[in-house]
Structure formats: C-alpha cells, structure tokens
Scaffold this active site. Structure first.
Site, short mmCIF file in Angstrom:
data_model
loop_
_atom_site.label_atom_id
_atom_site.label_comp_id
_atom_site.label_asym_id
_atom_site.label_seq_id
_atom_site.Cartn_x
_atom_site.Cartn_y
_atom_site.Cartn_z
N CYS A 89 -5.08 0.28 -11.63
CA CYS A 89 -5.52 -1.38 -11.87
C CYS A 89 -5.87 -1.82 -10.26
O CYS A 89 -6.83 -1.03 -9.82
CB CYS A 89 -4.42 -2.30 -12.40
SG CYS A 89 -5.17 -3.80 -12.75
N HIS A 197 -2.61 0.79 -17.58
CA HIS A 197 -1.29 0.70 -17.07
C HIS A 197 -0.47 1.71 -17.41
O HIS A 197 0.30 1.38 -18.59
CB HIS A 197 -0.66 -0.84 -17.22
CG HIS A 197 -1.52 -1.63 -16.01
ND1 HIS A 197 -0.93 -1.60 -14.88
CD2 HIS A 197 -2.39 -2.44 -16.33
CE1 HIS A 197 -1.47 -2.59 -14.36
NE2 HIS A 197 -2.45 -3.20 -14.95
N GLU A 199 2.28 2.89 -16.48
CA GLU A 199 3.60 2.86 -16.04
C GLU A 199 4.19 1.69 -17.25
O GLU A 199 5.37 1.32 -17.10
CB GLU A 199 3.71 2.35 -14.85
CG GLU A 199 3.53 0.76 -14.42
CD GLU A 199 1.91 0.44 -14.41
OE1 GLU A 199 0.90 1.40 -14.84
OE2 GLU A 199 1.39 -0.68 -13.85
#
Lengths: 225, 79
Positions: A89, A197, A199
């Site tokens: 990002c 994302h 994560e």
C-alpha cells in the site's frame, strides 16, 4: 528469516506487518521496527517491509517524503545488493517514489477511497513471494487506499509484462490501474510492491488466510536460498 | 530570492481529479469546458541571491523531490 519493518510518521500497518513477519519467521516475537531517521540497517537482515499508512500525511505526493528519508537510502542499498523488500500500500508508493520499482500510483480513477476485500489473480509463480501459489490462482485480499491507480509508460509496461514481473492483477479493477496491475516485482524479483494488504489476511482469526503464502514463500525461499 | 515551481501532469497522463472538476463546472452551468488539468504551484523563499544559481538549484529540487518526473512536468520561475 530475520525481518524488519520501517516506521514513518503516519505508518499505520506497521504492527500488523511485524506480527505477520514474526509469525512466519518461526519466532513468537514480532519483527523489529526501524525508525525512518536511522541511516543504517541492522546487520543480518533478510527481509525489509515498508508498511501501509499515510507516511508524512501523504503530503506532496503519497510516499514522496518517506522515499527521501535517511533510512530509505539504506533500503535502496539493501535492495540493490539482493535483499528482499516487501512494500504494501503506502509501502508500494514509497518504493515507486524511490525508483526501486517502476511506475507510479495515482489517485483512484473513481476518486473514492476504496476499502474492501478484492479478488486478485496470481500472475507469476516466479518469485519467493508468489512461489507457494498456483499461477492463475484467485485469492481474496483487502485493499484500503485512495491512490492505488498504477500507471507507467508503455515501454515500462511492455518490460514488466515481457519479463513476467506483474505479480498480481485485480479480477475486478477497483482503482483504474493500467492492465489491472495490483503488484509488481523488481528486475531481480526480490522486491514486491502491492496495493492489497496480505498482512491483514494471513490467520483464520483475521477472517482468512489468502495472504499467508506470501510470507510462507518468503520464509521458505530464504531457507532454501 | 523567490522561486515559483509549477508542477503539471504530462500529456497523456489521465487526471481523474481534473475530470471531476470539469464535470462539476458543467453542473454549475459552465458549458464548453473541454478539459481540466490540475497541478500544483510551489513557492520557495531562497537565501541565494544569484538568479542563475537559484534556478539550477531549484531544478535539482524538482528532479529529486518536487516533481515525480514519471508523470509530471515542472517549470521554474525565478521572481
């Protein structure tokens, strides 16, 4: 795998990233954090992550100020020596602003901040980040950005496609990115920048595990390297 | 010495914000706006007193930070 996460003022996915990297490194502890004002990296690092967020308030251009911070010169050196770097990002924006990755992320074509889960296609297996997926596999990963509209000139795009450096594409383009590009690899395939994302989606308690294999692939690639 | 930098999008780079402004102008009744391109103006107050030296420095600033030359052009004015 010894990993570290760079922190800028305005980073906000740094702790999620550190937890994910720590877990897949086989440690119970999160990855270490490195403040942007440091000018050198600890010895022995295998992976550096540039996390999502709004570094320096997105002033001037997203990622522009962070890209010129002292630590990024060390990261550029680390990458040029073959170190693994993952930018997610805002981290992807920072990597394009440093020139480690080509292209630029512009304002979303719809002008809206888009925050939802999105379909991705894994377009290459040829990188540690994507080796554990199947080529063409569809996965679902969250996005949350206002400036994810990937753009590059025709020569750059031809090179990216020709060298199989597009890592992920959107199955339903949310931001106007050229050729549906969601993530790209460096020429040595050891730097990945992506808007989605991973994560946030690598543990069943987070609602899914589709992003886990990016971290597994990194850990596995480093063991076998 | 003051300098003014105009940063504009290169031709051919789509400008979603400019497009939104164009639509909004149409809504307000301003017909005939064929295109809108949005850019930035950056004003610098410099210690340098030599105009040529100032311009050289500001061009370096543009190349290194003020503009992203992948998508943006810049023009430097010394005032």
């Amino acid at each position: 795998m010894r990993a570290a996460v760079i922190q800028f003022p305005g980073s906000n996915c740094d702790r999620d990233m550190a937890v994910a990297l720590g877990r897949f490194s086989g440690n119970s502890k999160p990855a270490e954090m490195i403040w942007h004002k440091e000018s050198s990296l600890p010895d022995g690092l295998d992976v550096i992550a540039i996390p999502g967020g709004f570094s320096f308030g997105d002033y001037l251009r997203c990622g522009a100020i962070a890209a010129r911070s002292p630590i990024m010169q060390a990261v550029v050196k680390f990458a040029s020596k073959g170190g693994y770097v993952l930018g997610v990002c805002n981290g992807f924006q920072v990597l394009t602003e440093t020139g480690i990755l080509p292209g630029v992320l512009m304002r979303n074509a719809g002008l809206k901040f888009v925050c939802r889960e999105i379909g991705l296609e894994v377009t290459t297996k040829d990188s540690a980040f994507t080796a554990v997926y199947r080529k063409g596999e569809k996965i679902s990963v969250p996005i949350a950005h206002h400036d994810g509209n990937y753009t590059a000139d025709t020569d750059t795009l031809n090179r990216l496609h020709g060298d199989d450096r597009v890592a992920f594409t959107y199955t339903d383009n949310p931001n106007g990115s050229v050729d549906d590009i969601a993530g790209v690899l460096s020429a040595n395939r050891r730097v990945l920048g992506m808007m989605p994302h991973p994560e946030r989606i690598n543990d069943p308690v987070l609602g899914g595990t589709d992003g886990a294999r990016i971290f597994e692939g990194l850990a596995f690639g480093l063991v076998s390297a | 010495m003051k300098a003014r930098v105009h940063v504009t999008l290169k031709n051919g780079v789509l400008d979603p914000q400019g497009e939104a402004v164009r639509h909004s102008l149409g809504t307000l009744g301003f017909d005939g706006v064929n295109g809108v391109r949005q850019g930035k103006v950056i004003e610098l107050d410099l210690a340098e007193t030599d105009a040529d030296a100032a311009k050289t420095t500001v061009i370096q600033m543009c190349e290194k930070l003020l503009a992203n030359t992948v998508i943006e052009n810049y023009a430097v004015e010394i005032l």
